[in-house]
Motif scaffolding. Structure first.
Motif, PDB file in Angstrom:
ATOM      1  N   UNK A   3       0.847  -1.181   0.000  1.00 19.06           N
ATOM      2  CA  UNK A   3       0.000   0.000   0.000  1.00 19.06           C
ATOM      3  C   UNK A   3       0.888   1.239   0.000  1.00 19.06           C
ATOM      4  N   UNK A   4       0.364   2.289  -0.549  1.00 21.36           N
ATOM      5  CA  UNK A   4       1.104   3.539  -0.633  1.00 21.36           C
ATOM      6  C   UNK A   4       1.120   4.217   0.739  1.00 21.36           C
ATOM      7  N   UNK A   5       2.317   4.729   1.131  1.00 22.28           N
ATOM      8  CA  UNK A   5       2.443   5.425   2.407  1.00 22.28           C
ATOM      9  C   UNK A   5       1.833   6.811   2.319  1.00 22.28           C
ATOM     10  N   UNK A  48       2.061   8.569   7.684  1.00 26.35           N
ATOM     11  CA  UNK A  48       2.909   7.397   7.933  1.00 26.35           C
ATOM     12  C   UNK A  48       4.380   7.777   7.884  1.00 26.35           C
ATOM     13  N   UNK A  49       4.732   8.629   6.942  1.00 32.54           N
ATOM     14  CA  UNK A  49       6.130   9.039   6.785  1.00 32.54           C
ATOM     15  C   UNK A  49       6.569   9.871   7.983  1.00 32.54           C
ATOM     16  N   UNK A  50       5.698  10.756   8.476  1.00 30.11           N
ATOM     17  CA  UNK A  50       6.075  11.600   9.615  1.00 30.11           C
ATOM     18  C   UNK A  50       6.254  10.786  10.893  1.00 30.11           C
ATOM     19  N   UNK A  51       5.615   9.634  10.995  1.00 29.62           N
ATOM     20  CA  UNK A  51       5.762   8.781  12.182  1.00 29.62           C
ATOM     21  C   UNK A  51       7.090   8.043  12.201  1.00 29.62           C
ATOM     22  N   UNK A  52       7.684   7.877  11.031  1.00 26.16           N
ATOM     23  CA  UNK A  52       8.960   7.167  10.969  1.00 26.16           C
ATOM     24  C   UNK A  52      10.055   8.058  11.537  1.00 26.16           C
ATOM     25  N   UNK A  53      10.971   7.454  12.254  1.00 27.28           N
ATOM     26  CA  UNK A  53      12.063   8.233  12.821  1.00 27.28           C
ATOM     27  C   UNK A  53      13.081   8.529  11.726  1.00 27.28           C
TER      28      UNK A  53
END
Length: 191
Positions: free
Chosen positions: A30-32, A36-41
């Motif tokens: 699925x496309x992020x 979702x990207x901001x939650x990644x460190x």
């Protein structure tokens, strides 16, 4: 077991999926989303975008360092028992200053040579006389300001004894110069 050969069973077995029905389903791509990207460190790295691993990067800081040294040292003045002197220009400022990023750690360094032009006034045989000359700092580098040495050259045509006295007085420029270069070193570290 007459006449028959006993079947020999293998001691080696391996896992075999018998049917696809009992296996876990494969993940569906699925496309992020931006959330979702901001939650990644995000890894914190120094240096350029192209060097995210922070392996090795060297940045030349010569133009900034030359300008900053000239700015710090060009307007210093001191008074002595028999006169006064002022640095009016940095006539030579040559060397290298750099910032190196190695394994995501920042390291700075420099090596420079300086010549500072001074003008002053000294009492020579109860008469005030204008004195001109240069103060040379042969070499100084990062972390070695305690070993700083200055040498003076006096342009006036005066006796060697008076030149020696003036040169001795000019040694009092050493501590203010050291303080200014220490300030430069701290600014370089903070870059």
């Amino acid at each position: 077991m007459e006449g028959g050969v006993a079947e020999k069973q293998s001691s080696y077995t391996y896992w075999v999926r018998e049917t696809k029905d009992d296996a876990a389903p494969l993940p569906v791509p699925r496309k992020l989303t931006p959330e979702d990207i901001s939650k990644q460190s995000q890894p914190v790295s120094l240096g350029s975008v192209w060097n995210q691993a922070g392996t090795w990067e060297e940045k030349n800081l010569n133009s900034w360092a030359n300008g900053r040294i000239k700015e710090l040292l060009s307007s210093m003045s001191l008074e002595f028992s028999k006169g006064k002197a002022a640095i009016d220009e940095v006539t030579k400022c040559s060397g290298d200053a750099f910032l190196i990023t190695v394994r995501n750690k920042k390291r700075v360094g420099y090596t420079f040579e300086l010549t500072l032009r001074f003008e002053g006034e000294w009492s020579i045989k109860d008469q005030k006389e204008k004195i001109k000359g240069h103060v040379d700092i042969p070499e100084f580098s990062f972390g070695e300001l305690d070993d700083l040495k200055i040498e003076s050259r006096i342009s006036n045509d005066i006796s060697a004894e008076v030149k020696a006295q003036i040169s001795e007085d000019l040694q009092s420029f050493l501590e203010p110069i050291r303080k200014k270069l220490s300030q430069f070193e701290q600014e370089l570290k903070d870059r």
